[in-house]
Design an enzyme around this catalytic site. Structure first.
Site, short mmCIF file in Angstrom:
data_model
loop_
_atom_site.label_atom_id
_atom_site.label_comp_id
_atom_site.label_asym_id
_atom_site.label_seq_id
_atom_site.Cartn_x
_atom_site.Cartn_y
_atom_site.Cartn_z
N ASN A 297 5.43 4.94 9.32
CA ASN A 297 5.41 6.40 9.33
C ASN A 297 6.38 6.88 10.39
OD1 ASN A 297 3.48 6.92 7.38
ND2 ASN A 297 1.79 6.84 8.82
N ASP B 79 -1.46 4.83 5.71
CA ASP B 79 -2.68 4.85 4.89
C ASP B 79 -2.79 3.61 4.01
OD1 ASP B 79 -3.71 7.24 5.86
OD2 ASP B 79 -2.42 8.44 4.57
N LYS C 117 11.80 -13.90 3.78
CA LYS C 117 12.55 -12.70 3.39
C LYS C 117 12.73 -12.67 1.87
CE LYS C 117 16.89 -10.40 4.34
NZ LYS C 117 18.28 -10.62 4.66
N PRO D 212 -7.97 0.69 6.56
CA PRO D 212 -9.19 1.37 7.04
C PRO D 212 -8.80 2.63 7.80
CG PRO D 212 -8.72 -0.58 8.37
CD PRO D 212 -7.75 -0.59 7.23
N ASP D 213 -9.68 3.63 7.79
CA ASP D 213 -9.45 4.84 8.58
C ASP D 213 -10.10 4.61 9.94
OD1 ASP D 213 -9.70 7.42 9.80
OD2 ASP D 213 -9.27 8.30 7.84
N ILE D 214 -9.27 4.36 10.94
CA ILE D 214 -9.77 3.97 12.27
C ILE D 214 -10.63 5.08 12.87
CG2 ILE D 214 -9.09 3.24 14.59
CD1 ILE D 214 -6.42 2.24 13.25
N PHE E 219 -6.07 14.16 14.95
CA PHE E 219 -4.84 14.95 14.82
C PHE E 219 -4.55 15.10 13.33
CE2 PHE E 219 -2.32 15.82 18.68
CZ PHE E 219 -3.25 15.41 19.61
N LYS F 122 -10.36 17.81 7.24
CA LYS F 122 -10.38 16.46 7.83
C LYS F 122 -11.42 16.39 8.95
CE LYS F 122 -5.66 15.24 6.75
NZ LYS F 122 -4.28 15.08 7.17
N LYS G 10 -14.32 13.67 8.50
CA LYS G 10 -14.39 12.53 9.42
C LYS G 10 -15.45 12.74 10.50
CE LYS G 10 -9.51 11.38 8.67
NZ LYS G 10 -8.36 10.59 9.09
N1 CTP Z 1 -6.23 8.15 11.14
C1 CTP Z 1 -6.76 6.90 11.46
N2 CTP Z 1 -6.67 5.86 10.58
C2 CTP Z 1 -6.05 6.02 9.39
C3 CTP Z 1 -5.51 7.29 9.03
C4 CTP Z 1 -5.62 8.31 9.94
O1 CTP Z 1 -7.30 6.75 12.56
N3 CTP Z 1 -5.98 5.00 8.57
C5 CTP Z 1 -6.38 9.27 12.08
C6 CTP Z 1 -5.08 9.76 12.67
O2 CTP Z 1 -4.82 9.11 13.88
C7 CTP Z 1 -5.35 11.24 12.86
C8 CTP Z 1 -6.29 11.59 11.73
O3 CTP Z 1 -6.88 10.35 11.34
O4 CTP Z 1 -6.06 11.50 14.04
C9 CTP Z 1 -5.66 12.27 10.55
O5 CTP Z 1 -4.73 11.48 9.97
P1 CTP Z 1 -3.99 11.85 8.58
O6 CTP Z 1 -3.19 10.64 8.18
O7 CTP Z 1 -3.29 13.13 8.69
O8 CTP Z 1 -5.20 12.07 7.65
P2 CTP Z 1 -5.61 11.37 6.36
O9 CTP Z 1 -7.09 11.39 6.42
O10 CTP Z 1 -4.95 10.05 6.24
O11 CTP Z 1 -5.10 12.39 5.24
P3 CTP Z 1 -3.70 12.56 4.43
O12 CTP Z 1 -2.81 11.38 4.78
O13 CTP Z 1 -4.11 12.59 3.05
O14 CTP Z 1 -3.13 13.86 4.91
#
Ligand code: CTP
Length: 396
Positions: A210, A279, A289, A305-307, A323, A337, A341
């Site tokens: 990203n 994501d 390679k 995973p969403d940390i 954020f 969000k 969350k």
């Molecule tokens: N975050 C996280 N782990 C992930 C994705 C996101 O900890 N796998 C945290 C980011 O650090 C941030 C928040 O979740 O604090 C929002 O992240 P964002 O990527 O904008 O939200 P998503 O829930 O992934 O939604 P989208 O990508 O659909 O906008």
């Protein structure tokens, strides 16, 4: 800007080659709103002239204990009478030794002995001088006497050697001075943060990532330290130096980041997810390679995973801050969000000019509603976020 507005600072410049950097420090402190009065030692004046400091500070420069310009001949008292702090940058090994022994054989040492304001010292010397047992003793004694040591940093030195002893850069010193005056809103709190992007390997030389400079996260880490917190920064790959006083854990992928976060979490009061976590990751990473074939190719991605959601979902989670960088519908997406969350606080920003800039404009969303903050440099935005979150912490 303006964080040092109304502050009177005395800047002592002693005889080290880093004295040339003190000129830039005067400019930065002045830009932050401080009224800077420079005291140049005899050694300092051998490196940079008083005229330079006078032009940059807009104030007379003082060099001599016996200067007849002061009406009552009490420069050693008058200069610091209403000062908020004395900063000595660069501070030689010699001046540190003098401070330890209460010597007062020139204007600067006399001012420091006669002061009733804080003293901040930025050592600058050759690596061997810094490592000498005498300097080690002197640094420890200065800390015990309540003096704040800023640095030194490690790196290449004017003498060609590499090691600890280099003066902090003017920007870092200015930040440290600003930090010194910050209220200690997070004293005794432990903060774990994620920062930067993650990098999800496709093969040994390619990956998905990203766009994230890490500047906001690093600014926030610095602001947390300046507010008195103990900070662990779990960081994806960024080209930034670690803020002073932060423990940094380097990671690459989202899975590594999650593991490092959970390892750092026990005892944490606050978790702030600033990282732009990918994501998705490639379902499999090739060992070697991948060679081009000229044909179309596709990569199968699997969700990461969403940390943040995982931390916020713990049985007794720390205070969790998220954020949300959005390109449209900021309120709807950020608040969405926050609720999804289960976060007490989320920082939303509308990404219009791309990421990686030095300024930021954010809106805070919490249970009480939306709180827009004015557009400002990232360090300033970071301090405003810290002030807001500190007010929401249990027991504050
Ligand atoms: N975050 C996280 N782990 C992930 C994705 C996101 O900890 N796998 C945290 C980011 O650090 C941030 C928040 O979740 O604090 C929002 O992240 P964002 O990527 O904008 O939200 P998503 O829930 O992934 O939604 P989208 O990508 O659909 O906008």
């Amino acid at each position: 800007m303006g964080e040092l507005k109304g502050r009177k600072l005395v800047l002592g410049v002693t005889g080290g080659v880093a004295a040339y950097k003190a000129a830039e420090l005067v400019r930065l402190l002045g830009k932050a709103g401080a009224d800077v009065h420079v005291v140049l030692t005899e050694g300092g004046a051998r490196f940079v002239t008083a005229v330079t400091f006078q032009a940059l500070s807009g104030n007379r420069v003082w060099t001599d204990l016996w200067d007849p310009r002061m009406d009552n001949n009490m420069a050693h008292i008058d200069l610091t009478r209403d000062a908020d702090a004395i900063i000595v940058a660069p501070a030689t090994a010699d001046v540190m030794a003098k401070f330890v022994h209460g010597r007062a054989d020139d204007l600067l040492t006399t001012l420091c002995l006669a002061r009733d304001c804080p003293l901040l010292v930025a050592p600058a010397m050759n690596r061997q001088m810094w490592e000498h047992p005498a300097t080690r003793r002197n640094a420890a004694q200065l800390r015990a006497d309540g003096v704040t040591l800023l640095g030194p940093a490690a790196g290449e030195q004017a003498c060609g050697e590499v090691g600890l002893g280099r003066m902090l850069e003017p920007e870092e010193l200015c930040e440290a001075v600003i930090g010194f005056f910050q209220p200690k809103l997070l004293a005794g709190r432990r903060v774990v943060m994620t920062a930067g992007p993650t990098f999800e390997a496709i093969d040994p030389v390619r990956g998905i990532t990203n766009s994230s400079s890490g500047k906001m996260a690093y600014g926030l880490a610095r602001a947390c330290v300046q507010a008195g917190a103990e900070v662990t920064l779990v960081s994806g790959p960024v080209a930034l130096s670690t803020p002073a006083g932060c423990a940094r854990v380097n990671v690459k992928s989202a899975l590594e980041m999650r593991e490092a976060v959970f390892a750092a979490l026990p005892g944490a009061d606050v978790f702030i997810g600033v990282a732009a976590v990918a994501d998705y990751r490639p379902a499999a990473s090739a060992e070697h390679k991948i060679k081009k074939s000229g044909e179309q190719m596709s990569i199968t991605l699997t969700p990461n995973p969403d940390i943040l959601a995982d931390v916020a979902g713990l049985a007794s989670p720390p205070f969790c801050v998220g954020f949300a960088a959005e390109s449209r519908n900021l309120d709807e997406y950020a608040e969405g969000k926050r609720k999804a969350k289960k976060l007490p606080l989320i920082v939303g920003n509308l990404v219009q000019d791309g990421l990686g800039g030095d300024d930021n404009e954010v809106v805070l969303f919490d249970a009480a509603g939306r709180h827009p903050l004015p557009k400002a440099p990232k360090p300033e935005v970071a301090r405003a976020i810290v002030a807001h979150l500190a007010g929401l912490l249990p027991g504050s």
